[in-house]
Design a protein around this motif. Structure first.
Motif, PDB file in Angstrom:
ATOM      1  N   LYS A   1       0.854  -1.182   0.000  1.00 30.22           N
ATOM      2  CA  LYS A   1       0.000   0.000   0.000  1.00 30.22           C
ATOM      3  C   LYS A   1       0.895   1.238   0.000  1.00 30.22           C
ATOM      4  O   LYS A   1       1.681   1.449   0.920  1.00 30.22           O
ATOM      5  CB  LYS A   1      -0.906   0.012   1.237  1.00 30.22           C
ATOM      6  N   VAL A   2       0.785   2.031  -1.050  1.00 31.68           N
ATOM      7  CA  VAL A   2       1.630   3.209  -1.238  1.00 31.68           C
ATOM      8  C   VAL A   2       0.761   4.470  -1.145  1.00 31.68           C
ATOM      9  O   VAL A   2      -0.305   4.541  -1.761  1.00 31.68           O
ATOM     10  CB  VAL A   2       2.352   3.160  -2.603  1.00 31.68           C
ATOM     11  N   SER A   3       1.229   5.439  -0.383  1.00 35.17           N
ATOM     12  CA  SER A   3       0.519   6.710  -0.207  1.00 35.17           C
ATOM     13  C   SER A   3       1.455   7.860  -0.551  1.00 35.17           C
ATOM     14  O   SER A   3       2.659   7.662  -0.766  1.00 35.17           O
ATOM     15  CB  SER A   3       0.031   6.855   1.248  1.00 35.17           C
ATOM     16  N   LYS A   4       0.911   9.047  -0.582  1.00 32.02           N
ATOM     17  CA  LYS A   4       1.734  10.237  -0.779  1.00 32.02           C
ATOM     18  C   LYS A   4       2.850  10.266   0.274  1.00 32.02           C
ATOM     19  O   LYS A   4       2.591  10.222   1.479  1.00 32.02           O
ATOM     20  CB  LYS A   4       0.855  11.484  -0.665  1.00 32.02           C
ATOM     21  N   ASP A   5       4.115  10.273  -0.185  1.00 28.32           N
ATOM     22  CA  ASP A   5       5.308  10.310   0.669  1.00 28.32           C
ATOM     23  C   ASP A   5       5.480   9.093   1.568  1.00 28.32           C
ATOM     24  O   ASP A   5       6.234   9.135   2.534  1.00 28.32           O
ATOM     25  CB  ASP A   5       5.341  11.587   1.513  1.00 28.32           C
ATOM     26  N   ASN A   6       4.792   8.017   1.281  1.00 26.48           N
ATOM     27  CA  ASN A   6       5.022   6.762   2.003  1.00 26.48           C
ATOM     28  C   ASN A   6       5.035   5.606   0.997  1.00 26.48           C
ATOM     29  O   ASN A   6       3.980   5.136   0.599  1.00 26.48           O
ATOM     30  CB  ASN A   6       3.950   6.527   3.063  1.00 26.48           C
ATOM     31  N   PRO A   7       6.247   5.225   0.555  1.00 24.78           N
ATOM     32  CA  PRO A   7       7.586   5.635   0.978  1.00 24.78           C
ATOM     33  C   PRO A   7       7.890   7.098   0.656  1.00 24.78           C
ATOM     34  O   PRO A   7       7.207   7.721  -0.165  1.00 24.78           O
ATOM     35  CB  PRO A   7       8.516   4.720   0.174  1.00 24.78           C
ATOM     36  N   VAL A   8       8.929   7.614   1.295  1.00 30.83           N
ATOM     37  CA  VAL A   8       9.322   9.001   1.097  1.00 30.83           C
ATOM     38  C   VAL A   8       9.589   9.249  -0.385  1.00 30.83           C
ATOM     39  O   VAL A   8      10.280   8.484  -1.055  1.00 30.83           O
ATOM     40  CB  VAL A   8      10.585   9.339   1.926  1.00 30.83           C
ATOM     41  N   GLY A   9       9.012  10.322  -0.898  1.00 29.70           N
ATOM     42  CA  GLY A   9       9.200  10.689  -2.296  1.00 29.70           C
ATOM     43  C   GLY A   9       8.091  10.231  -3.216  1.00 29.70           C
ATOM     44  O   GLY A   9       8.047  10.649  -4.383  1.00 29.70           O
ATOM     45  N   ALA A  10       7.184   9.392  -2.730  1.00 23.55           N
ATOM     46  CA  ALA A  10       6.085   8.922  -3.577  1.00 23.55           C
ATOM     47  C   ALA A  10       5.160  10.080  -3.932  1.00 23.55           C
ATOM     48  O   ALA A  10       4.590  10.719  -3.048  1.00 23.55           O
ATOM     49  CB  ALA A  10       5.313   7.814  -2.867  1.00 23.55           C
ATOM     50  N   THR A  11       5.017  10.346  -5.210  1.00 31.37           N
ATOM     51  CA  THR A  11       4.230  11.486  -5.686  1.00 31.37           C
ATOM     52  C   THR A  11       3.111  11.066  -6.626  1.00 31.37           C
ATOM     53  O   THR A  11       1.992  11.555  -6.524  1.00 31.37           O
ATOM     54  CB  THR A  11       5.147  12.488  -6.425  1.00 31.37           C
ATOM     55  N   TYR A  12       3.420  10.178  -7.566  1.00 31.36           N
ATOM     56  CA  TYR A  12       2.457   9.766  -8.586  1.00 31.36           C
ATOM     57  C   TYR A  12       2.246   8.257  -8.555  1.00 31.36           C
ATOM     58  O   TYR A  12       3.106   7.498  -8.113  1.00 31.36           O
ATOM     59  CB  TYR A  12       2.973  10.121  -9.997  1.00 31.36           C
ATOM     60  N   SER A  13       1.096   7.851  -9.058  1.00 31.66           N
ATOM     61  CA  SER A  13       0.914   6.466  -9.486  1.00 31.66           C
ATOM     62  C   SER A  13       0.504   6.508 -10.950  1.00 31.66           C
ATOM     63  O   SER A  13       0.104   7.556 -11.461  1.00 31.66           O
ATOM     64  CB  SER A  13      -0.143   5.746  -8.640  1.00 31.66           C
ATOM     65  N   TYR A  14       0.614   5.362 -11.633  1.00 34.41           N
ATOM     66  CA  TYR A  14       0.389   5.315 -13.073  1.00 34.41           C
ATOM     67  C   TYR A  14      -0.576   4.190 -13.427  1.00 34.41           C
ATOM     68  O   TYR A  14      -0.400   3.052 -13.010  1.00 34.41           O
ATOM     69  CB  TYR A  14       1.714   5.107 -13.807  1.00 34.41           C
ATOM     70  N   VAL A  15      -1.601   4.537 -14.220  1.00 38.28           N
ATOM     71  CA  VAL A  15      -2.612   3.578 -14.654  1.00 38.28           C
ATOM     72  C   VAL A  15      -2.438   3.306 -16.147  1.00 38.28           C
ATOM     73  O   VAL A  15      -2.445   4.239 -16.955  1.00 38.28           O
ATOM     74  CB  VAL A  15      -4.038   4.113 -14.393  1.00 38.28           C
ATOM     75  N   ASP A  16      -2.288   2.054 -16.507  1.00 35.78           N
ATOM     76  CA  ASP A  16      -2.232   1.672 -17.914  1.00 35.78           C
ATOM     77  C   ASP A  16      -3.624   1.832 -18.518  1.00 35.78           C
ATOM     78  O   ASP A  16      -4.559   1.142 -18.127  1.00 35.78           O
ATOM     79  CB  ASP A  16      -1.750   0.221 -18.024  1.00 35.78           C
ATOM     80  N   ILE A  17      -3.767   2.759 -19.474  1.00 32.53           N
ATOM     81  CA  ILE A  17      -5.085   3.039 -20.051  1.00 32.53           C
ATOM     82  C   ILE A  17      -5.672   1.797 -20.723  1.00 32.53           C
ATOM     83  O   ILE A  17      -6.898   1.633 -20.766  1.00 32.53           O
ATOM     84  CB  ILE A  17      -5.010   4.218 -21.060  1.00 32.53           C
ATOM     85  N   ASN A  18      -4.822   0.908 -21.216  1.00 26.45           N
ATOM     86  CA  ASN A  18      -5.300  -0.301 -21.891  1.00 26.45           C
ATOM     87  C   ASN A  18      -5.768  -1.374 -20.921  1.00 26.45           C
ATOM     88  O   ASN A  18      -6.294  -2.405 -21.370  1.00 26.45           O
ATOM     89  CB  ASN A  18      -4.178  -0.897 -22.754  1.00 26.45           C
ATOM     90  N   ALA A  19      -5.582  -1.146 -19.625  1.00 24.10           N
ATOM     91  CA  ALA A  19      -5.842  -2.191 -18.637  1.00 24.10           C
ATOM     92  C   ALA A  19      -6.890  -1.788 -17.603  1.00 24.10           C
ATOM     93  O   ALA A  19      -6.988  -2.414 -16.550  1.00 24.10           O
ATOM     94  CB  ALA A  19      -4.540  -2.570 -17.934  1.00 24.10           C
ATOM     95  N   ILE A  20      -7.692  -0.757 -17.890  1.00 24.60           N
ATOM     96  CA  ILE A  20      -8.729  -0.329 -16.950  1.00 24.60           C
ATOM     97  C   ILE A  20      -9.867  -1.345 -16.978  1.00 24.60           C
ATOM     98  O   ILE A  20     -10.521  -1.550 -18.008  1.00 24.60           O
ATOM     99  CB  ILE A  20      -9.242   1.073 -17.296  1.00 24.60           C
ATOM    100  N   LEU A  21     -10.124  -2.009 -15.856  1.00 23.32           N
ATOM    101  CA  LEU A  21     -11.085  -3.104 -15.810  1.00 23.32           C
ATOM    102  C   LEU A  21     -12.537  -2.631 -15.784  1.00 23.32           C
ATOM    103  O   LEU A  21     -13.432  -3.356 -16.221  1.00 23.32           O
ATOM    104  CB  LEU A  21     -10.816  -3.984 -14.585  1.00 23.32           C
ATOM    105  N   ASN A  22     -12.789  -1.447 -15.253  1.00 24.16           N
ATOM    106  CA  ASN A  22     -14.141  -0.893 -15.217  1.00 24.16           C
ATOM    107  C   ASN A  22     -14.467  -0.324 -16.598  1.00 24.16           C
ATOM    108  O   ASN A  22     -13.847   0.642 -17.048  1.00 24.16           O
ATOM    109  CB  ASN A  22     -14.213   0.190 -14.132  1.00 24.16           C
TER     110      ASN A  22
END
Length: 299
Positions: free
Chosen positions: A133-154
């Motif tokens: 489980k990754v949150s803003k700054d946990n780990p330190v420096g975590a800023t973005y997450s990335y979603v593969d547009i081709n893999a959105i299940l909804n």
């Protein structure tokens, strides 16, 4: 009722003599406004090969699983986790979306890297994966997450995202422009993660962040295109639930994600596979993807 009255007005305008073809265009616009699903469905070509064979307990009734052909590759289904170019990775700010799950390192658990496990279901249609489980700054420096547009299940979120961002994701903030144009609009899927509408009932959803590469490493291990070693867990946007466990090697909370599996060629990123040297380590399965480009490097 309001839509019916509007269509009556439009019919009247079209029936007036001397009116031009722009009225016909207006009619089409109104049809799209009152039936947005019809307009968005133009972005979806379904294929029997992408009929979901997996079920999420308590969630399938709330979410229509994406059965669109999301790429022109042989692995066309959303749960194949195919990426063709860097813009496919839609960037979401963690301060906006809240926590996400990182399943990139899930597979065979244990030494030497201490990465979490991912276990196949009895029918091999899904895998239960422990993920960070990754949150803003946990780990330190975590800023973005990335979603593969081709893999959105909804499916609904996929269609909305393609409509706004383009099929390749280039019209929204993504792995290719996140450094040079950080003020580019975020994709609708980011808002769905924030509002927890991607999978209602899930605590978090799975996507990608490179934040643990300095600690856990990275590789591109080619798994076969035929034979028995093709099944992998396609965890992108999969629903996850909180546990009371903490990963001892990172100090991060662990969540449990239900990932669909796909049978096809793939490249595993967890360096532990170089020690295991097995693409099909049943009862475990690797969290993997197909044809990854240069992965995003901005954490």
């Amino acid at each position: 009722m309001e839509g019916t009255r509007m269509m009556a007005h439009v019919s009247g305008w079209l029936g007036r003599p001397g009116k031009g073809t722009w009225h016909f265009a207006l009619l089409l616009l109104c049809l799209c406004l009152f039936n947005p699903g019809a307009a968005m469905s133009q972005s979806c070509v379904t294929t029997p090969a992408c009929k979901p064979q997996f079920k999420y307990e308590g969630l399938n009734g709330l979410v229509t699983i994406n059965n669109c052909k999301t790429t022109q590759t042989s692995s066309a289904c959303a749960w194949a986790n195919v990426t063709l170019q860097a813009s496919n990775f839609l960037a979401c700010r963690l301060e906006d979306t809240g926590p996400i799950a990182l399943c990139y390192y899930s597979g065979v658990p244990g030494s030497p890297s201490g990465t979490p496990g991912c276990v196949l279901s009895a029918d091999k249609k899904t895998a239960t994966c422990d993920c960070y489980k990754v949150s803003k700054d946990n780990p330190v420096g975590a800023t973005y997450s990335y979603v593969d547009i081709n893999a959105i299940l909804n499916k609904a979120v996929y269609l909305q995202t393609v409509k706004v961002c383009g099929k390749d994701g280039s019209k929204c903030l993504n792995g290719a422009n996140v450094v040079t144009n950080p003020n580019t609009r975020q994709a609708p899927v980011c808002n769905a993660i924030r509002k927890k509408t991607l999978f209602p009932g899930a605590d978090v959803v799975s996507d990608y962040t490179p934040i643990l590469i300095p600690q856990k490493g990275d590789t591109i291990y080619q798994c076969p295109t035929s034979g028995a070693g093709n099944i992998y867990a396609g965890c992108m946007t999969a629903p996850c639930h909180a546990t009371d466990r903490t990963d001892p090697s990172t100090g991060l909370p662990l969540v449990s994600c239900e990932c669909p599996t796909f049978d096809g060629p793939n490249q595993v990123g967890n360096p532990l596979i170089n020690d295991v040297n097995n693409c099909s380590p049943d009862p475990y399965v690797w969290s993997s993807a197909y044809k990854p480009p240069t992965m995003p490097t901005t954490p």
